[in-house]
Design a protein around this motif. Structure first.
Motif, mmCIF file in Angstrom:
data_model
loop_
_atom_site.group_PDB
_atom_site.id
_atom_site.type_symbol
_atom_site.label_atom_id
_atom_site.label_comp_id
_atom_site.label_asym_id
_atom_site.label_seq_id
_atom_site.Cartn_x
_atom_site.Cartn_y
_atom_site.Cartn_z
ATOM 1 N N THR A 1 0.930 -1.383 0.047
ATOM 2 C CA THR A 1 -0.043 -0.387 -0.215
ATOM 3 C C THR A 1 0.892 1.549 0.155
ATOM 4 O O THR A 1 -0.255 2.194 0.257
ATOM 5 N N ASP A 2 1.926 1.257 -0.151
ATOM 6 C CA ASP A 2 2.706 2.564 -0.192
ATOM 7 C C ASP A 2 2.937 2.867 -1.520
ATOM 8 O O ASP A 2 3.442 2.346 -1.755
ATOM 9 N N THR A 3 3.210 4.138 -1.089
ATOM 10 C CA THR A 3 3.555 4.635 -2.148
ATOM 11 C C THR A 3 4.831 5.439 -2.519
ATOM 12 O O THR A 3 6.044 5.016 -1.460
ATOM 13 N N GLY B 1 -2.527 -2.298 -6.377
ATOM 14 C CA GLY B 1 -3.268 -0.454 -6.790
ATOM 15 C C GLY B 1 -2.932 0.339 -8.064
ATOM 16 O O GLY B 1 -1.773 -0.257 -8.769
ATOM 17 N N LEU B 2 -3.141 1.604 -8.383
ATOM 18 C CA LEU B 2 -3.175 2.470 -9.179
ATOM 19 C C LEU B 2 -2.367 3.143 -9.034
ATOM 20 O O LEU B 2 -3.232 4.240 -8.241
ATOM 21 N N PHE B 3 -2.250 4.076 -9.660
ATOM 22 C CA PHE B 3 -0.955 4.828 -9.351
ATOM 23 C C PHE B 3 -1.034 5.980 -10.731
ATOM 24 O O PHE B 3 -0.977 5.198 -12.191
ATOM 25 N N TRP B 4 -0.793 7.406 -10.218
ATOM 26 C CA TRP B 4 -0.332 8.019 -12.009
ATOM 27 C C TRP B 4 0.271 9.205 -11.081
ATOM 28 O O TRP B 4 0.364 9.301 -9.921
ATOM 29 N N TYR B 5 1.242 9.130 -12.282
ATOM 30 C CA TYR B 5 2.471 10.110 -11.804
ATOM 31 C C TYR B 5 2.448 10.813 -13.027
ATOM 32 O O TYR B 5 2.251 10.510 -14.501
ATOM 33 N N TYR C 1 -3.432 7.502 -5.980
ATOM 34 C CA TYR C 1 -3.966 6.503 -5.759
ATOM 35 C C TYR C 1 -4.788 5.737 -5.709
ATOM 36 O O TYR C 1 -6.155 6.392 -5.063
ATOM 37 N N GLN C 2 -5.348 4.335 -6.447
ATOM 38 C CA GLN C 2 -6.997 3.715 -6.055
ATOM 39 C C GLN C 2 -5.938 2.303 -6.032
ATOM 40 O O GLN C 2 -5.718 1.927 -6.362
ATOM 41 N N CYS D 1 0.521 5.960 -15.439
ATOM 42 C CA CYS D 1 0.167 5.368 -15.076
ATOM 43 C C CYS D 1 0.865 3.691 -15.112
ATOM 44 O O CYS D 1 1.051 2.924 -15.623
ATOM 45 N N ALA D 2 0.697 3.503 -13.371
ATOM 46 C CA ALA D 2 1.523 2.402 -13.383
ATOM 47 C C ALA D 2 0.251 1.305 -12.057
ATOM 48 O O ALA D 2 -0.295 1.566 -11.399
ATOM 49 N N MET D 3 0.798 -0.057 -12.203
ATOM 50 C CA MET D 3 -0.132 -1.231 -11.342
ATOM 51 C C MET D 3 0.737 -1.471 -10.291
ATOM 52 O O MET D 3 2.296 -1.739 -10.860
ATOM 53 N N ARG D 4 0.563 -1.712 -9.395
ATOM 54 C CA ARG D 4 1.474 -2.633 -8.192
ATOM 55 C C ARG D 4 1.312 -3.906 -8.192
ATOM 56 O O ARG D 4 -0.104 -4.088 -8.147
#
Lengths: 114, 118
Positions: free
Chosen positions: A100-102, B33-37, B50-51, B92-95
């Motif tokens: 969960t860490d950015t 998790g989905l991120f935008w940078y 983050y979502q 867009c990035a996915m964890r």
């Protein structure tokens, strides 16, 4: 101010030379990462480290090496074995290795092989 | 197989208009998790939003919101009232969870170059 610093900003290397890129963070983060970005592309993971004295290969580790002797430092060495090292290199860190860490990024180092 | 797809290589928008940047993803992991940078011309990657896959509501951060449609596997970024300073590359990035080591790994899309016209 807390953050991630990378040095140098620009680096030029002759073919056959090893070079080391610096990454330092004062965020007290446990996990650190190295990514490579080629023109017009997204980032690809080279190496990551979850704790001091431990690191794992990412997707494109061949021709690179790292160390993690201190929590705040995660230097990347680009060796002569890396066939196409010209790229933009980004270091990142996160509080821990948990999902969960950015990840937060440094300003990057642009490496050019002459 | 490509796990993150950004189908818009470039977008041009008038200042003050809203803009939607598309992102579709592929995973069989129920927890992700989905991120935008944002990456301006200086090169640094700036975290925007983050979502989490279990989040009930769409994420919002100031002028940024994430239109998360789980069934369609899409996580589009919406920027309201665009500004000249929004001109940049957006990723867009996915964890992904690396099971053996227990570490997270980010997988990035190819990016969308957004240009805001005055």
């Amino acid at each position: 101010d807390g953050g991630i610093t990378q040095s140098p900003k620009y680096l030029f290397r002759k073919e056959g030379q090893n070079v080391t890129l610096s990454c330092e963070q004062n965020l007290n983060h446990d996990a650190m990462y190295w990514y490579r970005q080629d023109p017009g592309q997204g980032l690809r993971l080279i190496y990551y480290s979850q704790i001091v004295n431990d690191f794992q290969k990412g997707d494109i580790a061949e021709g690179y090496s790292v160390s993690r002797e201190k929590k705040e430092s995660f230097p990347l060495t680009v060796t002569s074995a890396q066939k196409n090292p010209t790229a933009f290199y980004l270091c990142a860190s996160s509080i821990s290795r948990f999902s969960t860490d950015t990840q937060y990024f440094g300003p990057g180092t642009r490496l050019t092989v002459l | 197989a490509q796990k993150i797809t950004q189908t818009q290589p470039g977008m041009f928008v008038q200042e003050k208009e809203a803009v939607t940047l598309d992102c579709t993803y592929d995973t069989s992991d129920p927890s992700y998790g989905l991120f935008w940078y944002k990456q301006p011309s200086s090169g640094e990657m700036i975290f925007l939003i983050y979502q989490g896959s279990y989040d009930q509501q769409n994420a919002t951060e100031g002028r940024y919101s994430l239109n998360f449609q789980k069934a369609r596997k899409s996580a589009n970024l919406v920027i309201s009232a665009s500004q000249l300073g929004d001109s940049a590359m957006y990723f867009c990035a996915m964890r992904e969870q690396v099971i053996i080591q227990g570490a997270q790994k980010l997988v990035f899309g190819q990016g969308t170059r957004l240009t805001i016209n005055p």
